[in-house]
Structure formats: structure tokens, C-alpha cells
Scaffold this active site. Structure first.
Site, PDB file in Angstrom:
ATOM      1  N   PRO A 293       0.812  -1.212   0.000  1.00  0.00           N
ATOM      2  CA  PRO A 293       0.000   0.000   0.000  1.00  0.00           C
ATOM      3  C   PRO A 293       0.846   1.263   0.000  1.00  0.00           C
ATOM      4  O   PRO A 293       1.662   1.465   0.897  1.00  0.00           O
ATOM      5  CB  PRO A 293      -0.781  -0.114   1.319  1.00  0.00           C
ATOM      6  CG  PRO A 293       0.132  -0.891   2.222  1.00  0.00           C
ATOM      7  CD  PRO A 293       0.879  -1.849   1.335  1.00  0.00           C
TER       8      PRO A 293
ATOM      9  N   ASP B  92      -2.262   2.859   2.254  1.00  0.00           N
ATOM     10  CA  ASP B  92      -1.647   3.076   3.557  1.00  0.00           C
ATOM     11  C   ASP B  92      -2.021   4.487   3.993  1.00  0.00           C
ATOM     12  O   ASP B  92      -1.692   5.453   3.304  1.00  0.00           O
ATOM     13  CB  ASP B  92      -0.128   2.939   3.409  1.00  0.00           C
ATOM     14  CG  ASP B  92       0.562   2.735   4.732  1.00  0.00           C
ATOM     15  OD1 ASP B  92      -0.121   2.753   5.773  1.00  0.00           O
ATOM     16  OD2 ASP B  92       1.792   2.569   4.728  1.00  0.00           O
TER      17      ASP B  92
ATOM     18  N   TRP C  89       4.436   1.105   9.498  1.00  0.00           N
ATOM     19  CA  TRP C  89       4.939  -0.055   8.762  1.00  0.00           C
ATOM     20  C   TRP C  89       4.404  -1.373   9.345  1.00  0.00           C
ATOM     21  O   TRP C  89       4.439  -2.385   8.706  1.00  0.00           O
ATOM     22  CB  TRP C  89       6.467  -0.069   8.727  1.00  0.00           C
ATOM     23  CG  TRP C  89       6.990   0.441   7.430  1.00  0.00           C
ATOM     24  CD1 TRP C  89       6.978  -0.217   6.235  1.00  0.00           C
ATOM     25  CD2 TRP C  89       7.612   1.705   7.167  1.00  0.00           C
ATOM     26  NE1 TRP C  89       7.542   0.562   5.247  1.00  0.00           N
ATOM     27  CE2 TRP C  89       7.945   1.745   5.798  1.00  0.00           C
ATOM     28  CE3 TRP C  89       7.919   2.811   7.963  1.00  0.00           C
ATOM     29  CZ2 TRP C  89       8.573   2.827   5.208  1.00  0.00           C
ATOM     30  CZ3 TRP C  89       8.534   3.891   7.370  1.00  0.00           C
ATOM     31  CH2 TRP C  89       8.855   3.897   6.014  1.00  0.00           C
TER      32      TRP C  89
ATOM     33  N   GLN D  21      12.401  -0.582   0.310  1.00  0.00           N
ATOM     34  CA  GLN D  21      11.472  -1.395   1.092  1.00  0.00           C
ATOM     35  C   GLN D  21      12.113  -2.665   1.649  1.00  0.00           C
ATOM     36  O   GLN D  21      11.483  -3.394   2.413  1.00  0.00           O
ATOM     37  CB  GLN D  21      10.233  -1.755   0.261  1.00  0.00           C
ATOM     38  CG  GLN D  21       9.419  -0.552  -0.169  1.00  0.00           C
ATOM     39  CD  GLN D  21       8.895   0.280   0.987  1.00  0.00           C
ATOM     40  OE1 GLN D  21       8.764  -0.195   2.110  1.00  0.00           O
ATOM     41  NE2 GLN D  21       8.626   1.554   0.735  1.00  0.00           N
TER      42      GLN D  21
ATOM     43  N   TRP E 182       8.757  -2.218   3.955  1.00  0.00           N
ATOM     44  CA  TRP E 182       7.641  -3.152   3.814  1.00  0.00           C
ATOM     45  C   TRP E 182       8.076  -4.595   3.631  1.00  0.00           C
ATOM     46  O   TRP E 182       7.498  -5.501   4.227  1.00  0.00           O
ATOM     47  CB  TRP E 182       6.760  -2.692   2.655  1.00  0.00           C
ATOM     48  CG  TRP E 182       5.484  -3.444   2.539  1.00  0.00           C
ATOM     49  CD1 TRP E 182       4.508  -3.560   3.502  1.00  0.00           C
ATOM     50  CD2 TRP E 182       5.024  -4.190   1.407  1.00  0.00           C
ATOM     51  NE1 TRP E 182       3.480  -4.333   3.025  1.00  0.00           N
ATOM     52  CE2 TRP E 182       3.761  -4.718   1.757  1.00  0.00           C
ATOM     53  CE3 TRP E 182       5.553  -4.439   0.150  1.00  0.00           C
ATOM     54  CZ2 TRP E 182       3.014  -5.496   0.866  1.00  0.00           C
ATOM     55  CZ3 TRP E 182       4.814  -5.205  -0.743  1.00  0.00           C
ATOM     56  CH2 TRP E 182       3.560  -5.740  -0.388  1.00  0.00           C
TER      57      TRP E 182
ATOM     58  N   LYS F 282      19.415  12.599  -8.038  1.00  0.00           N
ATOM     59  CA  LYS F 282      18.161  12.316  -7.363  1.00  0.00           C
ATOM     60  C   LYS F 282      17.168  13.431  -7.681  1.00  0.00           C
ATOM     61  O   LYS F 282      17.527  14.592  -7.733  1.00  0.00           O
ATOM     62  CB  LYS F 282      18.437  12.282  -5.859  1.00  0.00           C
ATOM     63  CG  LYS F 282      17.552  11.330  -5.099  1.00  0.00           C
ATOM     64  CD  LYS F 282      17.944  11.282  -3.640  1.00  0.00           C
ATOM     65  CE  LYS F 282      16.677  11.210  -2.817  1.00  0.00           C
ATOM     66  NZ  LYS F 282      16.915  11.302  -1.393  1.00  0.00           N
TER      67      LYS F 282
ATOM     68  N   LYS G 150      12.350  18.293  -5.039  1.00  0.00           N
ATOM     69  CA  LYS G 150      11.659  19.562  -5.251  1.00  0.00           C
ATOM     70  C   LYS G 150      12.651  20.718  -5.219  1.00  0.00           C
ATOM     71  O   LYS G 150      12.559  21.639  -6.016  1.00  0.00           O
ATOM     72  CB  LYS G 150      10.601  19.758  -4.168  1.00  0.00           C
ATOM     73  CG  LYS G 150       9.291  19.114  -4.557  1.00  0.00           C
ATOM     74  CD  LYS G 150       8.159  19.554  -3.620  1.00  0.00           C
ATOM     75  CE  LYS G 150       6.955  18.650  -3.834  1.00  0.00           C
ATOM     76  NZ  LYS G 150       6.359  18.175  -2.594  1.00  0.00           N
TER      77      LYS G 150
END
Ligand code: ZN
Ligand code: ZN
Length: 1022
Positions: free
Chosen positions: A47, A86, A558, A594, A598, A631, A634
Site C-alpha cells: 500500500p 496506507d 509499517w 522497502q 515493507w 536524485k 523539489k
């Protein structure tokens, strides 16, 4: 008839029509209906946190979650693909804090937790719509009508049930220990969260004098006489020496309770020249003297001692703590003392380490082991607790320079430097984390470390090196899972505590269980299991009759996502079989971070609860960076909004680029230009080939259902492309089976190039010619089979383009065919049609032609100018044979009249009147002199090309007959006359007239071989 297809296409437009078609015909639902009897393939949807608009990196993981299930459908599987969202946790809270302009937790409590959490809920509901929109538009087929949402009451209840199972087995505990703490967010973080936020940071690196105690208490330490202590007189012989210690966190000095030395290293007393210009006596590790004090600035006096001999030496503390800073159980003696610790090294600093058990994990453990008191001089907001100092109430990092100034004035600061080291920051708010001793809740995952490691052996990792590498390492170095967060919007920790005796605790495993507790009060229906409502629910302590109140913490978000294999089915409260038949899941895919998020929490919970892993196959994706490899962020302004690409190039283009640019696990560079290039190279080429087919098939009224297939393939090119096609089916099938869409895409890309740039180009004439004979039919069938098969092979990668091709090429002529390409079976390779020799020979021809084209261009010969001969030197005699068999292709492609071979030892490059090119041992030579009759032929071809373009510009149909007019100077005129039959045939000109263009003709001036010609074309009426 096929629906007419323009060679110009807007992929986004096509995609919108396909989306509408899928929706209208419920194709997603039908994918499972048609596979009713088949086995089930279970996708666990990791999620995403819906606390913002989905970004480009989310597209990557979502299309990977899509491609494999689409393939499995075509292989006969039913797909389980429940969407997951999530919705809890710090990211969501932070978004609301920002909106409300809050800086700390107390503002949330003033505002009201109920109102705050309601805002969190609204926020995720709002973003959820954006996520659904993007998911739909990129063609990620997911069951979004029955999603699991982590804030739903049933989901929370399943999480409670899991905690209760672990609690009953003694695997959940509250520990007082040092945890990484974000002072801004006011909460502990887990090790997997800390792993997300390491950055380089500049900190002070300071050397401080801790003066040894001048009084008699030191007489117990046997080594001190070696360092100038006069035991008989109970005093120092000369000036009292100082222990020189080192730290990078000045603020922790307010919590200093000991100095640690390495037991086995050598320490010495030196007479040294201080940076302040005075002479002083210092104790430190011998090995570091030069580095810290500078060579020549010191002289050892007295004897060397081992660190362990210094143990117990008393020194004067720098700051006296307030009594309230010390827990009731601890006592702070009048003087602090030196202790030994094995982890102290002489690789940096002074070999003497300052110890503040409240602020460091090693310090804390050492304190526990040797019985040091705790001094907690900083509050949970990271601010210095007032003690009558200049830095009272300041954030610790702000207090640093003030403390330095104070130490400097008091003559305690020896010297200071700056150090750049990796330091953990809060992954959400970028505040430097503090290591802070406080009570926190843990899951004892370390008790199952071996089981987690061995369970990992049953999982297929793509790429495979993650298994033993990044993920395996993480499991090997497992520490207990810091489960609790001192926050608001999350699954509440289901542990209730007695108000009389905090040792009386109960874990609640479900809502009914809670409601049936003796003396339960405070329930408001319908029960919302979130804070603050759940905090109001109390019941009687079964042990003493006191009031049970919930522990205030919420769970690590998590934990929610790691619980999804069970919680998505509200296990065990609803139909248990739903879960049982879908455990373990077949497939998950997420980005590489992850492995500590996750992937880890899924694995840990599954091993703890069921003793086996909960996923069989996992694709681990590399991160997306910009075209320069940086990377996206913003602040750098290099973030690409996925919608920009979807709306301009289309979802298929983005999917295609992401799948094929690099293997799943690699870092992916992404820019709009690169997506454009990939689209142009492959998707537009497929489209043009498709458009070519449809235009000619419609002219010839080719109907693949009714037309009779030639019994055997007689044409070399047909045999070749069908051989390549079957080879491709086999390779693509294997690639998808290996969870490798990149390999599948790259094979397809190569085939598309063969099909368009060789098969179709070499075959134009067969489609173009007047009569509808078997040869033409054979070409139609070959191209048709290629395009239809291609649509199926590409369907998992580019579902929209594939559907468009399939609808027009198959459904338009065969209403009995499956309704969608995604309801079709995956093609089966017919290996009897594969002719590897023919494939190799054709590749050789392509290679020779490519070298030959380079030789022609080097000689300055125009593409349409025929050449008398080409001489080829091959690497082996057998290659001559291969080229001889396929000679017509070489002649036509290179526009030459004859193919000749040179002996392997011939020196082609040395020949005059020839221009040669070489590649990989293969040499091709073309003559530089061109005879007059070939020049006339060249002129005719150039003219033909001009007339063809004019036909297009004038808007004529491909099959229209015309009259062509021309006016040119005599030499050109002669060439045109001698070649008129050819020109007329190629341009469908009934007449070729040497006169000014008639009224209504489309006319242009052109230059052929530098000579002017006026041309006109006029369509003939039917
Ligand atoms: Zn934070
Ligand atoms: Zn009690």
C-alpha cells in the site's frame, strides 16, 4: 475491412478510447471470468502512503505490479489483485501540521486530537482519489472497488489481533532504552525508518579537559602514582593533570557521568604546550599524541599505564545536573570516575570517551553494565532543560556553540575542529535525530532472527543478489522492532494498563473482546478505534480492581502495511478461508528501500506468526534519477510530474521506457527526451508497420478470416520473419516467467526493428504489385501474423497499443475472437518453424548491407543511384554461401547490379576505384566510377521518388492512377524518356507527358542532379 489507420497517431488519444472500452465492456472483471477454472495468482499490493499526489517513482512500482498479473492472465490464471492504501502515520500527520502551521506536538493537543485526526482522515481520502485516477490512467489493473484501507475499523482490529498473538507469546515488551528520537515529531523511530534518513552533516569536533580530582579519594587507584600522585602526601606532585576527551555532541556534556577508556590500550601523562600557549599536564592514549597535540608539542612524563589501571580515577564534572534530571533509582556520586569499555578505540579522538547514558545506545548499555546513573538534561522536544545557563530552553544543536563558549571561557576547551560525518535525520521532517533514553514498546524480532534468515531462502528475489545482500544482511543484523510512536494518527497500541499498578497490563485482540471487559466504560457507538475515542475506553483491572487505561502510543505505520496479508481480509474475524487460500502471496514489487521497510515488516510478521514467508516472488526496483543521474527533488526542481508524460507521450510510452531502459533492480535515469526517443523508436515503429499493413490490406481487401492461407511458406523473407517470430514467442515467454519484463521488451524491440526495417522494407514491392497472387497472400499472412502476435506479446507491457492493434486486426474481422487482447491466451511458439540457419544468414545479410551502405555513403553515392557491383570479403567461406542464397536481398538493399566475392586473403582496401568499409572482419567495397546508363537509372529513381512525394502532398490515395507532366533541359529529358516505362509503373502514371502541367494539376519545381525540372501530377477520374 479494417478500420482505416493513419500513420499519424496521438497515443494519449488512443489510450483514452481504450480505457473507455475496457470500462464499458468490464474487461478487467472478465479476465477472471474467462479463467474461472484456472489456478489463482495472488498479488499483494504494497500500500502506498496516500499523503500526497503520486509521483513518477510510484508509476514504476505500479506498472511492475501490473505487468506480471497481465501475463499470468494470458497464461490461464485468475488474478487476485486487491488494492491497498496506507493511510496512517507520520507523513499524513506532517502534511496536516504543515497545513495548520504547527511546529510541535503540544499545538496538536491544544487543537484537539479528534479534530486533528479527522483532518488526517479527510486528507488521505482526498489524495486517494488522485491515486485512483493515476492508477487507472497508467493501465494498472487493480481491484480498487474492494480495497483494503489501513484506517478502516476492521483493518485496525486485525492489527490488534496480531499484537495480541505476539503479546500472548511474550514477544511484545516495553523497554527503557536509547531509541532514535525525532525531537520535532516528538516520537521514536524504528531502525528501518532511521535507515531512510542518513545524510552527511557538519558537526563540531571538540577536545575537552576533564580535571582529575585533587583530593584523597583517588588513593584507591593504583596507577595514579605512576602519573604523579603522591599517595603518602595525598596530593598531586605538580599541577593536577586533566583527562583529554573528545566528542562531536557538546550538548551531551550536560549529561556526562563517566569517561571511558579502552582497557588494553596504553595511556600516558604528558607535559604539553597547550593551544592557549601555556604548559599543561594531560592524560590520553599514547597512540594519538601526535595527531591530537601535534608532534613536538608534548613530552611523556612518568610511566605508561594500561587503560584498565585508570579505572576508578575520579574527575570533576563539567556541569552539575539538577536533581530532577536523575531518575529516583539512580544516585549521582559527588565525583564521576573513569570506566573501561571494549568499544573505545584509538582510531580517532583521544582514546578517552565521554559517557552520557541518556543520549547514546553504547553509553546506555555501558551504564547499565557498570551501574552508571542517568542524567536526562534534554526534554523530548530536543531542548535543554533550564538549569540557569545561557542555553536554557534552546534546541540542542543551537546550544552547542553556547556550551563551547562557556567551556572556552572556563579553560576547559582544549581546541575545536569541524567534522563531516554521516548522521541520521528524520526521514520525514529532516530534523537531526537524537538518541534518547526513554520507555518504548518493542517486538522481540531478535528471538526469530534465525527463522527470518532461513525463511528468506524460500523467497525468489529479482534481482537475485538482493536476497543474500541487502535483505539478508538486514535480517542478520536484526534488532528488536521499535513498534510504538508517541503520535496521534495511527493504529492505537491495544495495551491497557492499571492506574494502581502499571505492572498490571492487558492486550486486547479485538473489538468484541474490548466491549466485553468487566466494567467497560467510555464506548461511543459506532466505535472508532482511533485516538482520542479509544483513549476514553476504560475497564476494571482483573488483578486489583483498578482502572485500566490504554497506553497512549500508536503503532509504527509499517506495522499496518506488514499486516496486510491478514488484515486485508479482516482475518480472523471474517471468512478465514479468504486469507488461508491466499497465503503466501505469489508476487510483490516495490522499490529497493522497502528491503528495510515493507519487505521487512511483511517478512517479520509472517515468520513470527506463521513460521514461513508470506511472499514467493519479489521484484525489487531501483530508484529513478534525472537524466544526469541526480536524485529528483523539489529543491533541485528536477522532479517530473508523471501526468506531463502521460498526457503528451502516453502511458504506454512511459511504461515501455521504464520497463526496457534498464533491468528492474538498476537505477533508472528518466527524462522526457528519453521517453520520447523510446516511443519513437519502438511504439511509433509498431504503429507505422500496423498502419502500412492496414492501408494495403484494405486496398487489396485482404481478409485474414476468409482468405486461403498458402499451404507452405515459400518466400525466404516470409520463412525468416516467421522463424524470428516463433523464436521471439519462446524468448518473451521465458522472460516473463522469470519476472523480467526488461528482457521481454528488449527482445520485442529487436524484432520490431527486423519487422519494420527489414521485412516490410524489403517486401514493399510484394504488397505494392497489381496482381493478388499466392505470393502476395503469403506476405499478407506473414505480416498479419507478426502484428497480431506482437500485440499479444506486448500486451503486458503496453496494454493500450496492444489492445488497439488487436481490436482492429482481429476483432474487426472476427467477432468470434476473444473480446480483448487481455482475454487471449499467450501465444505458443511453434519451434518447427524456427530455422536458426536462416536467421543467422539473414542477420549476415543485414550486416553486409549495413557495411555496404556505409561504403556507398563514404564514396558519396546517393541512395537511389544504382551501382554496377559490390565486392564482399567474408570471414569464412561458409558465409559466402549464405550470402549467395540470399543475394537478391543484398542486390536490392544496396541498389547494385551484381554481388561478387573476394578471396579471404585479397587486399580490398588497397584497390583503386573502390571505396571500402570494414566491420568485424567483414569488408565491403563499392566502385567509385558509375557508368552513364546507371546514372540515367539513378535519375529515374530520384524522379520517381519526387513524384511519389507529390502524390502524397496532393492528397491522392495510394491506388489512384495519375497523369504526370514534366519539363526539363535536354540531358535530363533524354534520361526520363529512356526510363519512362519504369517511372510510369512505379508512380501509377497512365501517361508521362513532356509538357507544362495541365489545368488543376499539382505542380512543383525540383532539382535532379543539379538540373531543374518542373513536375505536375493530376489524378485521373474513375
Ligand atoms: Zn521528524
Ligand atoms: Zn491493577
Amino acid at each position: 475491412m479494417f478500420k482505416p489507420v493513419s500513420s499519424k497517431v496521438s497515443f494519449p488519444e488512443v489510450e483514452k478510447q481504450i480505457l473507455a472500452f475496457w470500462k464499458d465492456k468490464s474487461i478487467l472483471q472478465k479476465t477472471n471470468e474467462v479463467r474461472q477454472g484456472g489456478p489463482e495468482f495472488v498479488l499483494y499490493d504494497g500500500p502506498p502512503t496516500v499523503n500526497g499526489n503520486p509521483g513518477i517513482h510510484h508509476v514504476l512500482s505500479r506498472i511492475y505490479k501490473d505487468v506480471i498479473p497481465r501475463y499470468k492472465t494470458m497464461k490461464g490464471y485468475r488474478i487476485f489483485r486487491k488494492a491497498g492504501w496506507d493511510t496512517h502515520g507520520l507523513p499524513v500527520e506532517l502534511e496536516i501540521e504543515k497545513e495548520l502551521k504547527f511546529n510541535n506536538k503540544s499545538q496538536i493537543e491544544e487543537y484537539g486530537i479528534a479534530k486533528f485526526n479527522a483532518k488526517c482522515r479527510e486528507s488521505v481520502q482526498r489524495y486517494l482519489k488522485k491515486w485512483e485516477e493515476l492508477t487507472d490512467r497508467i493501465g494498472f489493473w487493480l481491484d480498487m472497488e474492494h480495497p483494503y484501507i489501513t484506517y478502516h475499523t476492521g483493518y485496525v482490529e486485525s492489527c490488534w489481533w496480531i499484537i495480541k498473538q505476539l503479546w500472548d507469546r511474550g514477544l511484545v515488551y516495553q523497554g527503557y532504552r536509547v531509541t532514535p528520537h525525532c525531537p520535532r515529531c516528538g516520537t521514536s523511530l524504528s531502525s528501518h525508518e532511521v535507515a531512510l534518513g542518513y545524510k552527511d552533516a557538519e558537526d563540531p569536533s571538540i577536545y575537552i579537559r576533564f580535571r582529575l580530582s585533587r583530593d584523597a579519594q583517588n588513593s584507591d587507584v593504583k596507577s595514579l602514582p605512576k602519573l604523579g600522585w603522591n599517595a603518602r602526601a595525598n596530593k598531586w606532585e605538580q599541577e593536577v593533570p586533566a583527562l583529554l576527551a573528545w566528542t562531536t555532541t557538546p550538548w551531551t556534556l550536560t549529561g556526562n557521568v563517566a569517561l571511558a577508556v579502552s582497557p588494553d590500550e596504553t595511556y600516558v601523562l604528558v607535559q604539553a604546550q597547550s593551544p592557549q600557549g601555556t604548559s599543561e599536564r594531560l592524560i590520553m592514549a599514547k597512540a594519538l599524541l601526535d595527531r591530537v597535540l601535534g608532534s613536538g608539542n608534548w613530552k611523556i612524563i612518568g610511566e605508561e599505564v594500561k587503560g584498565r589501571e585508570l579505572s576508578g580515577a575520579l574527575y570533576d564534572r563539567l556541569y552539575e545536573p539538577r536533581k530532577e534530571w536523575i531518575p529516583a533509582v539512580d544516585k549521582l556520586p559527588q565525583r564521576s570516575h573513569v570506566v573501561t569499555a571494549d568499544y573505545v578505540s584509538v582510531s580517532d579522538g583521544t582514546g578517552i570517551v565521554h559517557i552520557a547514558p541518556a543520549f547514546g545506545e553504547e553509553d546506555f548499555d555501558l551504564g547499565k553494565a557498570v551501574g552508571l546513573p542517568m542524567v536526562q538534561s534534554v526534554d523530548l522536544d530536543g531542548k535543554m532543560i533550564p538549569n540557569g545557563k545561557a542555553w536554557d530552553g534552546e534546541f540542542v544543536k543551537k546550544a552547542d556553540p553556547m556550551i563551547l563558549e562557556d567551556l572556552d571561557q572556563r579553560g576547559i576547551l582544549h581546541h575545536q575542529e569541524k567534522i563531516v560525518h554521516t548522521y541520521p535525520f528524520c526521514w520525514r521532517c529532516q530534523t537531526p535525530l537524537l538518541y534518547y533514553a526513554k520507555p518504548s514498546w518493542y517486538i522481540k524480532t531478535t528471538a526469530y532472527r534465525d527463522e527470518m534468515v532461513s525463511g528468506n531462502r524460500d523467497i525468489n528475489w529479482y534481482p537475485d543478489y538482493i536476497k543474500e545482500g541487502r535483505f539478508g544482511d538486514w535480517l542478520e543484523h536484526n534488532i528488536d522492532w521499535g513498534l510504538s510512536r508517541e503520535r496521534y494518527w495511527g493504529t492505537p497500541l491495544p495495551i491497557w494498563r492499571c492506574s494502581r499498578d502499571p505492572g498490571h497490563m492487558e492486550c486486547i485482540g479485538g473489538i468484541q473482546e474490548l466491549k466485553s471487559k468487566p466494567g467497560v466504560a467510555g464506548i461511543v457507538e459506532p466505535l472508532d478505534p482511533h485516538r482520542p475515542f479509544v483513549d476514553e475506553i476504560t475497564f476494571d483491572c482483573e488483578k486489583c480492581g483498578g482502572q485500566m487505561k490504554r497506553a497512549p502510543e500508536v503503532l509504527d505505520a509499517w506495522f499496518d502495511s506488514g499486516a496486510m496479508p491478514l488484515a486485508q481480509f479482516h482475518y480472523p474475524f471474517e471468512d478465514k478461508a479468504e486469507f488461508e487460500t491466499r497465503f503466501p502471496g505469489d508476487y510483490i514489487a516495490e522499490a529497493i528501500d522497502q528491503t528495510r521497510g515493507w519487505f521487512y515488516t511483511l517478512h517479520a510478521l509472517s515468520i513470527l506468526l506463521f513460521g514461513k514467508p508470506c511472499f514467493k516472488n519479489v521484484v525489487c526496483l531501483g530508484h529513478i534519477v534525472d537524466a544526469k543521474g541526480e536524485k529528483m527533488s523539489k529543491s533541485k526542481g528536477n522532479v517530473i510530474d508523471p501526468w506531463r508524460i502521460i498526457n503528451n507521450q502516453g502511458a504506454d510510452a512511459l511504461r515501455w521506457y521504464m520497463f526496457t531502459t534498464s533491468p528492474a533492480g538498476n537505477v533508472k535515469r528518466l527524462s522526457i527526451d528519453q521517453v520520447n526517443e523510446a516511443m519513437r523508436k519502438v511504439l511509433s515503429t509498431v504503429w507505422n508497420t500496423y498502419s502500412f499493413f492496414v492501408i494495403y490490406a484494405n486496398i487489396d481487401q485482404f481478409d485474414p478470416v476468409k482468405a486461403k492461407r498458402p499451404a507452405a511458406l515459400t518466400d525466404e523473407l516470409d520463412r525468416w520473419i516467421i522463424s524470428e517470430l516463433n523464436q521471439l514467442i519462446d524468448e518473451v515467454d521465458k522472460a516473463y516467467t522469470n519476472y523480467d519484463p526488461t528482457e521481454a521488451g528488449r527482445k520485442i524491440e529487436e524484432f520490431v526493428d527486423y519487422l519494420s526495417n527489414w521485412y516490410v522494407r524489403r517486401n514493399r514491392r510484394r504488397f505494392w504489385k497489381g496482381e493478388n497472387d499466392t505470393d502476395k497472400l503469403s506476405a499478407y499472412f506473414a505480416l498479419y501474423d507478426c502484428l497480431v502476435t506482437l500485440s499479444k506479446l506486448m500486451a503486458p507491457l503496453t496494454p493500450f497499443l496492444s489492445e488497439e492493434l488487436y481490436q482492429n486486426l482481429v476483432r474487426a474481422v472476427d467477432p468470434q475472437a476473444p473480446e480483448s487482447v487481455h482475454l487471449c491466451d499467450f501465444p505458443k511458439a511453434d519451434m518447427s518453424k524456427v530455422d536458426e540457419k536462416l536467421e543467422a544468414d539473414t542477420r549476415l545479410v543485414m550486416k553486409v548491407c549495413s557495411i555496404g551502405r556505409a561504403a556507398r555513403s563514404k564514396a558519396g553515392i546517393k541512395v537511389r543511384q544504382p551501382v554496377a557491383r559490390v565486392i564482399v570479403k567474408t570471414r569464412a567461406k561458409s558465409e559466402q554461401e549464405s550470402l549467395r542464397c540470399l543475394a537478391p536481398q543484398v542486390l536490392e538493399e544496396l541498389n547494385v547490379k551484381a554481388l561478387e566475392f573476394a578471396e579471404p586473403d585479397a587486399d580490398l582496401a588497397g584497390q583503386s576505384c573502390y571505396c571500402t568499409m570494414e566491420d568485424g572482419g567483414c569488408v565491403v567495397a563499392v566502385p567509385t566510377e558509375i557508368p552513364a546508363e546507371l546514372i540515367e537509372e539513378g535519375i529515374a529513381r530520384e524522379l520517381t521518388h519526387r513524384i511519389q512525394s507529390m502524390r502524397k502532398e496532393a492528397g491522392f490515395e495510394i491506388a489512384d492512377y495519375i497523369v504526370t507532366y514534366y519539363q526539363a533541359e535536354p540531358s535530363l529529358q533524354k534520361a526520363i524518356e529512356s526510363q519512362s516505362a519504369y517511372i510510369k509503373q512505379e508512380t501509377l502514371s497512365k501517361e508521362l507527358l513532356n509538357q507544362p502541367p495541365a489545368e488543376g494539376a499539382f505542380s512543383q519545381k525540383a532539382k535532379i542532379e543539379g538540373r531543374e525540372v518542373t513536375l505536375g501530377v493530376k489524378r485521373l477520374g474513375n
